[in-house]
Motif scaffolding. Sequence first.
Motif, short mmCIF file in Angstrom:
data_model
loop_
_atom_site.label_atom_id
_atom_site.label_comp_id
_atom_site.label_asym_id
_atom_site.label_seq_id
_atom_site.Cartn_x
_atom_site.Cartn_y
_atom_site.Cartn_z
N ASP A 84 -5.57 -40.81 6.98
CA ASP A 84 -6.64 -41.66 6.44
C ASP A 84 -7.87 -41.73 7.34
N ARG A 85 -7.82 -41.08 8.51
CA ARG A 85 -9.00 -41.04 9.38
C ARG A 85 -9.54 -39.61 9.55
N PHE A 86 -8.65 -38.63 9.52
CA PHE A 86 -9.03 -37.23 9.71
C PHE A 86 -8.89 -36.47 8.40
N THR A 87 -9.74 -35.47 8.21
CA THR A 87 -9.68 -34.64 7.02
C THR A 87 -9.78 -33.17 7.43
N ILE A 88 -8.80 -32.39 7.01
CA ILE A 88 -8.79 -30.96 7.29
C ILE A 88 -9.36 -30.21 6.09
N SER A 89 -10.08 -29.14 6.36
CA SER A 89 -10.60 -28.31 5.28
C SER A 89 -10.79 -26.89 5.81
N ARG A 90 -10.91 -25.96 4.91
CA ARG A 90 -11.10 -24.57 5.32
C ARG A 90 -12.09 -23.88 4.40
N ASP A 91 -12.83 -22.96 4.98
CA ASP A 91 -13.77 -22.12 4.24
C ASP A 91 -13.31 -20.69 4.45
N SER A 151 -2.56 -25.35 3.77
CA SER A 151 -1.98 -24.11 3.26
C SER A 151 -3.06 -23.05 3.09
N TRP A 152 -2.63 -21.81 2.83
CA TRP A 152 -3.58 -20.72 2.75
C TRP A 152 -4.65 -20.96 1.70
N SER A 153 -4.29 -21.61 0.62
CA SER A 153 -5.24 -21.82 -0.48
C SER A 153 -6.07 -23.08 -0.28
N GLY A 154 -5.62 -23.95 0.62
CA GLY A 154 -6.28 -25.25 0.77
C GLY A 154 -5.75 -26.30 -0.18
N ALA A 155 -4.82 -25.92 -1.03
CA ALA A 155 -4.33 -26.86 -2.04
C ALA A 155 -3.39 -27.91 -1.45
N SER A 156 -2.75 -27.59 -0.34
CA SER A 156 -1.80 -28.50 0.28
C SER A 156 -2.24 -28.83 1.70
N THR A 157 -2.25 -30.12 2.01
CA THR A 157 -2.56 -30.56 3.37
C THR A 157 -1.55 -31.60 3.80
N HIS A 158 -1.34 -31.70 5.10
CA HIS A 158 -0.46 -32.71 5.66
C HIS A 158 -1.11 -33.30 6.90
N TYR A 159 -0.80 -34.56 7.15
CA TYR A 159 -1.34 -35.27 8.31
C TYR A 159 -0.24 -36.05 9.01
N SER A 160 -0.36 -36.16 10.31
CA SER A 160 0.54 -37.04 11.03
C SER A 160 0.15 -38.49 10.74
N GLU A 161 1.08 -39.39 10.96
CA GLU A 161 0.79 -40.80 10.72
C GLU A 161 -0.33 -41.31 11.64
N SER A 162 -0.44 -40.70 12.80
CA SER A 162 -1.42 -41.16 13.78
C SER A 162 -2.86 -40.89 13.36
N ASN A 206 1.85 -17.27 2.77
CA ASN A 206 1.29 -17.43 1.43
C ASN A 206 2.06 -18.49 0.66
N GLY A 207 2.72 -19.36 1.43
CA GLY A 207 3.48 -20.43 0.82
C GLY A 207 2.59 -21.54 0.27
N ALA A 208 3.19 -22.40 -0.49
CA ALA A 208 2.45 -23.49 -1.13
C ALA A 208 2.17 -24.64 -0.19
N SER A 209 2.89 -24.70 0.93
CA SER A 209 2.74 -25.84 1.82
C SER A 209 2.41 -25.36 3.22
N CYS A 210 2.51 -26.25 4.19
CA CYS A 210 2.25 -25.91 5.58
C CYS A 210 3.08 -26.83 6.47
N MET A 244 -3.04 -22.80 8.34
CA MET A 244 -3.72 -23.18 9.57
C MET A 244 -3.45 -24.63 9.90
N GLY A 245 -3.63 -24.96 11.16
CA GLY A 245 -3.34 -26.33 11.56
C GLY A 245 -4.12 -26.74 12.78
#
Length: 128
Positions: A68-75, A54-65, A104-108, A36-37
């Motif tokens: 350090d200010r936004f945090t993604i999470s999933r339930d 990622s599907w498991s929540g183990a991997s997250t990525h952020y744009s430079e913009s 079902n990949g490790a990344s996103c 999800m994104g």
Amino acid sequence: EEQLVESGGGLVEAGGSLRLSCTASGFVADVDDYAMGWFRQTSGEEREGISCISWSGASTHYSESVKDRFTISRDNGANILHLQMTSLKPEDTAKYYCAETPSNGASCSLDGDDFEYWGKGIQVTVSS
């Protein structure tokens, strides 16, 4: 019918915080089979991928913009994606969209072309 519905947007002063949520429904597979994104777009600008998980929540990525200010999470149990936004700036003003894609990949990915399903978006306005 598959649906993604964003909530939590609105008007906030610079320096403030908002928490966006995205509720998924109608998907045949479990939500934990999807990456999800969050994306955003302002009028006349290209869509920007700002965060993914990622599907498991183990991997997250952020744009430079937003890093350090936004945090993604999933339930996954509740089929909900969140985006906690802090230290908001006027340049964060945009329409925010959530998206998901079977994975079902490790990344996103932060590339919108990699996502299959999209919400209708919600406006976030940050006043100076």
